[in-house]
Design an enzyme around this catalytic site. Structure first.
Site: not given
Length: 824
Positions: A43, A89, A132
């Site tokens: 990570r 993932h 968006y």
């Protein structure tokens, strides 16, 4: 303490109770170690080879799998996030979208990996929702994944063992150094600064050619970080410490200039902020400082930032306060000056390590060597396989009638394959390929094509075999590919590196109306090779400092007074008035001042697009005439002291369309003028042959140029200096290269020659040859004439070595280790 567990109750006859005693401390330790391992390796920390965390690597890889190339249309970010989460993932869409947003932010990365369309946030605001915004790969990301289909890296299973993903990307870009990284793991963290791609690749290529290169050798190419938002880095000791040990600290400053807000009031205009500092945070800290009485002399802060002009914060100063003193206080109490802590922690062979600059470059270079070697082996196998099939096809075409007869008389495909192998001595792949052959491939034209392909395959196989057998050729290939990447994706440096911050007013004093006074006195105004302006604290001439400058080289100097004005001569033929008080004062030293304490020209002089400052000139009425030389070979002398009293800028030469000034220098009739052209011609002639003209005149012929050529340098020499036995005389420096190369990326070949080796010629002639071109060279990249010894510097002001003096005026040059930006 113990934990009790039991199996769920089943039928009475099958009920069995299991009680397990577990040490809670041992259980917590094991669970915590598993969690820490997951955070560190899966990570938070990037791989030193491609500079990517797992989530970033999976985003870039999946976008490549989706075909979201730079020449394709954008797609919704939500679609990318969904594909990455579903296939590679499974840790939630929020973490994936956050990583995708950072890969698209030009203020976070020096070379963004995602081409975003929509609101991807700012330093003060977050991005819009993924439904968006739209995204696709940037050109840099495409380079990161090139070659994945050629077995250049290992693939590992995804989380559910249904798909595979690359363990690391091929990474033709040194992403870890170019874009930096930030992450917090368990017990460790990483924070790496971005750098300039061209500089990093130049250092990597030097390391490929010289594996034993030291840190000092590499820092000639990478003098310091290059932040996405520009600004200035003040103090380079922390940078060197970080390059040596992997840990260090440096200070970043905003780019500012002092302008007239109104007719009687000045303001501080901020055009670049420190890395990851937003304008709203600065405004908030200024407001707090004014309320707490830490900051005085500020009346208002206006944010005029827009998309067309970029960042622009205007800090208005009260009448009677010294803007320089107010700026010093802003540096102390607001984020206009910030610190950056370098902690270069990355994964190397699966282990977290703290790496210096050399170690980071070594890891990436070795990775690229492995990638190119595996790619060459893959291509060799493919071409050998294809060559084998082409040989079988040629046999089939030569004996086509027998081939058809064998196939027609066979009972089935297996029998036909077996008989083809026995009759024509073919391998099984060749026989299978012939059975699947289309009849249209049996034409005479196809045979010609196959013979050409066979010859081409033989050449490629020989080339690949030679590369795999010769480590030197393999390294040369890796270095050439690095140069191609730098040429395609490199950009100029944005961040200015300063050894020190210079000096200025250190306190504002009381809040009364008395301004801080700076005494008037003689000083020298200085212009450096990298475009920094400064002034000395006294009238000691800095022009003969030579190699004693610690940083940068001196391009021009003029004697002035602290409260007087000097003129800045620009490439557009203008003379711009510059108040000397606006230039930072360099600290007094026993030797030569360090020019790194100056400010960029753009902070002091209002320039037009594409305009450059070439030299400084005195505006005194009794100052010597100013000689100008243009790229078209025009020369002119004009009285610089004849300045309009009511103007801040005015023209001093009428330029023809497409022409520009290349040099300016104050001269007398006893001096000589010098031109150097791009075709390596040097012309020297007396200044007395050029009569002074008015400001609007266009000058006269200076040097005769061939078609397509231009003048690179114009300057002057003093006969007094040539006759003085204590003076070392003048030197000529020429650097040759190729016109096809990207400017600023090729070192070229350099030659230093005594000026006396060049005979004088008449004005408007072609001069004499000053440099003999080597193979691959067809133009001069740079020319210079000045007092010896010359000093060469790189783009960031770092000193570069020069070869010994060559007495031959038309000899060839010596290859440079790095590109030269300026000579002084």
């Amino acid at each position: 303490m113990a934990r009790r567990t039991a199996t769920p109750p089943g039928p009475p006859e099958d009920f069995t109770e299991h009680i397990i005693d577990v040490d809670v401390s041992h259980e917590m330790q094991g669970s915590f170690l598993e969690y820490a391992y997951s955070v560190i390796y899966a990570r938070a920390l990037p791989d030193a080879r491609d500079g990517l965390k797992p989530v970033q690597r999976r985003i870039i890889f999946q976008m490549a799998e989706m075909g979201l190339r730079p020449d394709r249309a954008h797609v919704k970010s939500a679609r990318v996030v969904g594909d990455v989460m579903g296939k590679l993932h499974p840790h939630g869409d929020a973490s994936i979208y956050d990583a995708l947003v950072r890969l698209a932010q030009p203020f976070s990365l020096r070379l963004p990996m995602v081409d975003g369309h929509g609101n991807f946030g700012s330093l003060d605001d977050g991005p819009a929702a993924p439904r968006y915004t739209e995204a696709r790969q940037s050109p840099a990301a495409q380079v990161m994944t090139t070659g994945l289909d050629e077995d250049v890296v290992d693939f590992v299973p995804n989380y559910d063992n249904k798909l595979t993903q690359p363990e690391v990307l091929p990474a033709a870009i040194p992403n870890l150094l170019v874009n930096g990284a930030a992450g917090i793991a368990v017990g460790m963290a990483t924070n790496m600064a971005p750098h300039n791609l061209v500089e990093v690749i130049a250092a990597a290529r030097h390391l490929v050619a010289h594996p034993q290169a030291t840190l000092d050798d590499l820092m000639r190419f990478v003098p310091g970080p290059d932040l996405p938002t520009g600004g200035k880095i003040v103090g380079l000791d922390g940078v060197r410490e970080a390059y040596l040990t992997g840990r260090g600290q440096f200070r970043t400053r905003a780019t500012t200039r002092i302008e007239n807000v109104t007719a009687k009031r000045k303001g501080i205009v901020v055009t670049e902020l420190p890395y990851l500092v937003g304008p709203e945070r600065v405004i908030e800290k200024i407001s707090e400082g004014v309320k707490n009485k830490k900051l005085v002399g500020i009346t208002n802060v206006v944010d005029l930032t827009d998309r067309e002009h970029g960042l622009r914060l205007v800090i208005e100063i009260k009448t009677g306060f010294n803007p320089d003193a107010v700026l010093e206080q802003l540096y102390r109490f607001t984020p206009l000056e910030d610190s950056f802590n370098i902690n270069n922690v990355a994964l190397v062979d699966g282990q977290p390590r703290t790496l210096g600059l050399r170690e980071l470059l070594v890891v990436w270079v070795e990775h690229r060597i492995v990638v190119v070697r595996r790619r060459s082996a893959f291509r060799l196998a493919k071409r050998t396989e294809r060559q084998h099939l082409v040989e079988g096809l040629l046999i089939a075409i030569a004996d086509i009638d027998e081939i058809i007869q064998v196939i027609r008389t066979s009972d089935d495909a297996d029998a036909a394959r077996t008989r083809l192998r026995e009759v024509f001595d073919l391998s099984e792949p060749q026989a299978e390929y012939i059975l699947e052959l289309r009849l249209r491939r049996l034409t005479r034209f196809s045979r010609v094509e196959l013979e050409k392909e066979q010859a081409q395959l033989a050449l490629e196989i020989a080339e690949l075999t030679a590369i795999l057998a010769d480590d030197a050729r393999l390294r040369a290939m890796v270095s050439a590919e690095m140069a191609d990447v730098a040429r395609a994706h490199g950009t100029p440096r944005r961040t200015i590196l300063l050894d020190s911050a210079g000096t200025g007013a250190t306190s504002i004093g009381a809040t009364n109306a008395t301004p801080l006074q700076i005494e008037d006195g003689p000083c020298w105004a200085l212009l450096s090779g990298t475009g920094l302006l400064a002034r000395t604290g006294d009238d000691r001439a800095p022009t003969r400092a030579g190699d004693r400058h610690r940083h940068d080289a001196l391009r021009s100097s003029v004697l002035a007074t602290t409260r007087g004005d000097v003129g800045a001569v620009t490439s557009h033929g203008r003379l711009v008035r510059v108040p000397v008080l606006h230039l930072p004062a360099l600290p007094p030293t026993d030797g030569a001042p360090s020019l790194s304490g100056g400010v960029p020209v753009s902070e002091v002089v209002a320039l037009e697009p594409g305009e450059r400052v070439l030299a400084l000139a005195s505006l005194d009425a009794d100052a010597p005439t100013l000689a100008l030389g243009t790229a078209a070979g025009v020369v002119k002398r004009v009285a610089a002291g004849d300045a309009p009293a009511n103007k801040d800028a005015w023209e001093i030469i009428a330029l023809k369309p497409g022409d520009e000034v290349v040099g300016a220098v104050a001269v007398s009739d006893d001096d000589e003028l010098v031109f150097i052209s791009s075709e390596a011609a040097l012309l020297r002639f007396g200044a007395a042959t050029v009569r002074p003209q008015g400001r609007l005149a266009g000058g006269m012929a200076g040097i005769k140029l061939a078609a397509g050529q231009r003048a690179l340098f114009f300057g002057a020499t003093s006969t007094t200096a040539l006759d003085d036995e204590d003076e070392p005389g003048y030197a000529v420096v020429t650097i040759a290269g190729s016109q096809a190369a990207l400017p600023g990326t090729q070192p070229g070949s350099i030659k230093t020659t005594p000026f006396a080796a060049y005979p004088a010629k008449g004005r408007a002639t072609g001069g004499v040859r000053a440099h003999r071109f080597l193979r691959g060279e067809d133009t001069l990249l740079l020319g210079w004439v000045g007092l010896a010894p010359p000093r060469a510097t790189g783009a960031a002001g770092q000193p570069l070595p020069l070869p010994p003096v060559d007495p031959r005026r038309d000899g060839s040059g010596v290859t440079l280790p790095a590109p030269v930006h300026a000579i002084g």
